[in-house]
Design an enzyme around this catalytic site. Structure first.
Site, PDB file in Angstrom:
ATOM      1  N   SER A 135       0.822  -1.206   0.000  1.00  0.00           N
ATOM      2  CA  SER A 135       0.000   0.000   0.000  1.00  0.00           C
ATOM      3  C   SER A 135       0.856   1.255   0.000  1.00  0.00           C
ATOM      4  O   SER A 135       1.973   1.267   0.540  1.00  0.00           O
ATOM      5  CB  SER A 135      -0.912   0.007   1.236  1.00  0.00           C
ATOM      6  OG  SER A 135      -1.564   1.251   1.387  1.00  0.00           O
ATOM      7  N   GLN A 157       0.023  -0.517  -4.708  1.00  0.00           N
ATOM      8  CA  GLN A 157      -1.278   0.137  -4.668  1.00  0.00           C
ATOM      9  C   GLN A 157      -1.079   1.629  -4.482  1.00  0.00           C
ATOM     10  O   GLN A 157      -0.394   2.079  -3.559  1.00  0.00           O
ATOM     11  CB  GLN A 157      -2.123  -0.443  -3.541  1.00  0.00           C
ATOM     12  CG  GLN A 157      -3.467   0.212  -3.342  1.00  0.00           C
ATOM     13  CD  GLN A 157      -3.414   1.288  -2.272  1.00  0.00           C
ATOM     14  OE1 GLN A 157      -2.579   1.242  -1.381  1.00  0.00           O
ATOM     15  NE2 GLN A 157      -4.284   2.274  -2.372  1.00  0.00           N
ATOM     16  N   TYR A 159      -2.577   5.413  -3.867  1.00  0.00           N
ATOM     17  CA  TYR A 159      -3.526   6.465  -3.547  1.00  0.00           C
ATOM     18  C   TYR A 159      -2.937   7.752  -4.115  1.00  0.00           C
ATOM     19  O   TYR A 159      -1.830   8.149  -3.729  1.00  0.00           O
ATOM     20  CB  TYR A 159      -3.670   6.647  -2.032  1.00  0.00           C
ATOM     21  CG  TYR A 159      -4.380   5.556  -1.288  1.00  0.00           C
ATOM     22  CD1 TYR A 159      -5.693   5.226  -1.581  1.00  0.00           C
ATOM     23  CD2 TYR A 159      -3.746   4.888  -0.246  1.00  0.00           C
ATOM     24  CE1 TYR A 159      -6.361   4.237  -0.858  1.00  0.00           C
ATOM     25  CE2 TYR A 159      -4.404   3.908   0.487  1.00  0.00           C
ATOM     26  CZ  TYR A 159      -5.703   3.590   0.165  1.00  0.00           C
ATOM     27  OH  TYR A 159      -6.357   2.618   0.881  1.00  0.00           O
ATOM     28  N   THR A 185      -6.239   2.884  -6.606  1.00  0.00           N
ATOM     29  CA  THR A 185      -7.438   2.844  -5.771  1.00  0.00           C
ATOM     30  C   THR A 185      -8.215   4.144  -5.942  1.00  0.00           C
ATOM     31  O   THR A 185      -7.664   5.235  -5.772  1.00  0.00           O
ATOM     32  CB  THR A 185      -7.057   2.625  -4.301  1.00  0.00           C
ATOM     33  OG1 THR A 185      -6.415   1.352  -4.180  1.00  0.00           O
ATOM     34  CG2 THR A 185      -8.282   2.644  -3.409  1.00  0.00           C
ATOM     35  N   LYS A 275      -8.882  -0.241  -8.737  1.00  0.00           N
ATOM     36  CA  LYS A 275      -9.445  -0.892  -7.555  1.00  0.00           C
ATOM     37  C   LYS A 275     -10.489   0.018  -6.910  1.00  0.00           C
ATOM     38  O   LYS A 275     -10.205   1.190  -6.642  1.00  0.00           O
ATOM     39  CB  LYS A 275      -8.340  -1.208  -6.550  1.00  0.00           C
ATOM     40  CG  LYS A 275      -8.799  -1.939  -5.293  1.00  0.00           C
ATOM     41  CD  LYS A 275      -7.609  -2.266  -4.408  1.00  0.00           C
ATOM     42  CE  LYS A 275      -8.009  -3.086  -3.191  1.00  0.00           C
ATOM     43  NZ  LYS A 275      -8.861  -2.320  -2.253  1.00  0.00           N
ATOM     44  N   HIS A 299     -13.823  -1.423  -0.654  1.00  0.00           N
ATOM     45  CA  HIS A 299     -12.771  -1.103   0.312  1.00  0.00           C
ATOM     46  C   HIS A 299     -12.971  -1.842   1.640  1.00  0.00           C
ATOM     47  O   HIS A 299     -12.704  -1.317   2.718  1.00  0.00           O
ATOM     48  CB  HIS A 299     -12.714   0.406   0.568  1.00  0.00           C
ATOM     49  CG  HIS A 299     -11.326   0.932   0.792  1.00  0.00           C
ATOM     50  ND1 HIS A 299     -10.543   1.441  -0.220  1.00  0.00           N
ATOM     51  CD2 HIS A 299     -10.570   1.012   1.905  1.00  0.00           C
ATOM     52  CE1 HIS A 299      -9.384   1.830   0.267  1.00  0.00           C
ATOM     53  NE2 HIS A 299      -9.367   1.573   1.568  1.00  0.00           N
ATOM     54  N   ARG A 302     -14.971  -0.151   4.382  1.00  0.00           N
ATOM     55  CA  ARG A 302     -14.331   0.862   5.218  1.00  0.00           C
ATOM     56  C   ARG A 302     -14.555   2.291   4.730  1.00  0.00           C
ATOM     57  O   ARG A 302     -14.067   3.236   5.344  1.00  0.00           O
ATOM     58  CB  ARG A 302     -12.828   0.571   5.304  1.00  0.00           C
ATOM     59  CG  ARG A 302     -12.528  -0.771   5.951  1.00  0.00           C
ATOM     60  CD  ARG A 302     -11.093  -1.199   5.734  1.00  0.00           C
ATOM     61  NE  ARG A 302     -10.149  -0.418   6.487  1.00  0.00           N
ATOM     62  CZ  ARG A 302      -9.849  -0.600   7.776  1.00  0.00           C
ATOM     63  NH1 ARG A 302     -10.473  -1.560   8.451  1.00  0.00           N
ATOM     64  NH2 ARG A 302      -8.962   0.142   8.385  1.00  0.00           N
ATOM     65  N   MET A 334     -13.550 -14.740   3.509  1.00  0.00           N
ATOM     66  CA  MET A 334     -13.030 -15.312   4.748  1.00  0.00           C
ATOM     67  C   MET A 334     -12.735 -16.800   4.634  1.00  0.00           C
ATOM     68  O   MET A 334     -12.389 -17.429   5.628  1.00  0.00           O
ATOM     69  CB  MET A 334     -14.032 -15.076   5.876  1.00  0.00           C
ATOM     70  CG  MET A 334     -14.119 -13.636   6.346  1.00  0.00           C
ATOM     71  SD  MET A 334     -12.705 -13.147   7.362  1.00  0.00           S
ATOM     72  CE  MET A 334     -13.139 -13.954   8.917  1.00  0.00           C
TER      73      MET A 334
END
Length: 430
Positions: A135, A157, A159, A185, A275, A299, A302, A334
């Site tokens: 990230s 990734q 931002y 993203t 993304k 996300h 979130r 999961m």
């Protein structure tokens, strides 16, 4: 019934005592058989602020709950009498191979969860033959991640920050050390309202208060590791004192648009993936711009609470864009069965974030290994029980989505006599 006298020698072949495992971490992890088990271990061993940052979502956390429920509300349709003695879980994704149909999603502030942080995730991913994503808000540099995963696939990734030069410097560093894919993203123009962090007073770096001190006392290992390893550093900022939400609002650029996406695409030498896609219209538009893939994601719940459930959106997007771009799915995964369901309904690949972090918090590198192994074994078992021996054999006939949340027709649909409600998928005829 004839009985005989019980002799100790007769019991010896019938009773075997389990070897005592002296390593506490290994003993804990060996008892974890699901990601939920790893989560419970992580919760016991991690301070509340760091655990809740990982575990929590935005506002009432409805998006996250709905995403997980969507995976539970499916029906599998197995085929019988198939040779599944060998199962191939590998896939080709974004120009390379992954030994499993999932990779590790980008996560911020990872060393806050456990001191080994991205090093543990990257090295475990490399050992498993799956991609690792770093990230922009990672706590290790691209160079350190490449060192931890020298021969594996690394993705970066992005931002886009208000400081464009700083953003692109990070991108250039990732490209220079061999990261092959850029995940742009696009669903964070501002920070979501992550209320658990607000209630916990969770800041970067953690601030000691009477409340946090009381929470830390039963978790000495976390604090020992935190205080005796290198201080947290962030590739995207030199220093910050405040909440994570305040940090995101300070860093991120809410003016980013489709023209910026085209510009970013032209700066990156490898594959470019967008993304945070949450509608079919946006999926089509970015594919028309020439990106190599999309990630259907809200996300992890979130950002915008009550956002679309990516798993529900998947069949619609796959029907329109399968074969035109590579479709990746995250949010709510999961288990290996969740992944298999996503692959059957049209995803080419999946990403896991919290599932990996639960393993990290439960046991560092070994915990990440355990999380990957749990997901791998669940994937293999589900495929065998469905009667498929390779990921390419999975198709929509293997899964029915069972929906309780059915959309209500909007005014336009009512006026035209149409309905926005999805058509029910029925089990295939036998």
């Amino acid at each position: 019934m004839k009985r005989k006298l019980l002799r100790p020698a007769d019991l010896a072949p019938l009773i075997h005592f389990k070897k005592l495992e002296l390593n506490g971490r290994a003993r804990r992890l060996s008892g974890a058989h699901t990601i939920a088990d790893l989560r419970e271990i992580a919760k016991r061993r991690t301070p509340k602020g760091a655990f809740d940052y990982t575990d929590g979502a935005a506002e009432a956390e409805l998006s996250l709950g709905r995403a997980r429920r969507a995976f539970r509300e499916i029906e599998f349709h197995p085929a019988i009498l198939r040779d599944v003695s060998r199962v191939d879980t590998s896939v080709e994704i974004l120009g390379g191979r992954s030994a499993l149909p999932f990779g590790i999603a980008p996560t911020g502030f990872t060393r806050m969860m456990q001191a080994e942080g991205e090093r543990a995730g990257a090295s475990a991913a490399g050992a498993a033959g799956i991609p690792f994503s770093l990230s922009t808000l990672g706590t290790e540099s691209p160079e350190v991640v490449r060192e931890a995963n020298p021969d594996g696939r690394c993705w970066f990734q992005l931002y886009m920050q208000k400081d464009r030069d700083k953003s692109m410097q990070l991108v250039e560093r990732a490209a220079a050390v061999g990261f092959d894919t850029l995940l742009v993203t696009v669903d964070v123009p501002v920070a979501g309202a992550r209320l658990r962090d607000n209630y916990n007073g969770f800041t970067i770096p953690p601030q000691l208060t009477p409340k946090t001190v009381l929470n830390v006392i039963p978790k000495p290992e976390w604090w020992f590791n935190f205080l005796t390893t290198e201080p947290l550093t962030f590739a995207s900022l030199s220093e910050w004192k405040g909440t994570i939400g305040e940090l995101l609002d300070t860093l991120f650029d809410p003016t980013v648009d489709f023209d910026d996406l085209e510009w970013i695409r032209d700066q990156w030498p490898g594959k470019v993936v967008v993304k945070g896609i949450q509608t079919l219209a946006d999926a089509k538009r970015v594919v028309d711009l020439g990106v190599d893939g999309i990630v259907l994601s809200n996300h992890g719940g979130r950002q915008l609470d009550r956002a679309p459930v990516p798993f529900h959106l998947l069949p619609t997007v796959a029907a329109e864009l399968k074969g035109k771009t590579e479709i990746i799915l995250d949010t709510g995964i999961m288990s290996g069965a969740d992944m298999v369901a996503a692959l059957a309904l049209g995803a080419d690949f999946t990403l896991v974030g919290r599932a990996y972090l639960y393993g990290l918090m439960a046991g560092g590198r070994e915990g990440v290994d355990r999380a990957i192994e749990i997901l791998r074994s669940e994937t293999v078992r589900t495929m065998k029980l469905l009667g498929v021996s390779s990921v390419s054999e999975l198709n929509p006939d293997h899964v029915t989505q069972l929906r309780r949340l059915v959309p209500v027709p909007g005014p336009r649909a009512i006026a035209s006599g149409a309905s926005t409600a999805p058509k029910a998928r029925h089990a295939p005829s036998r």
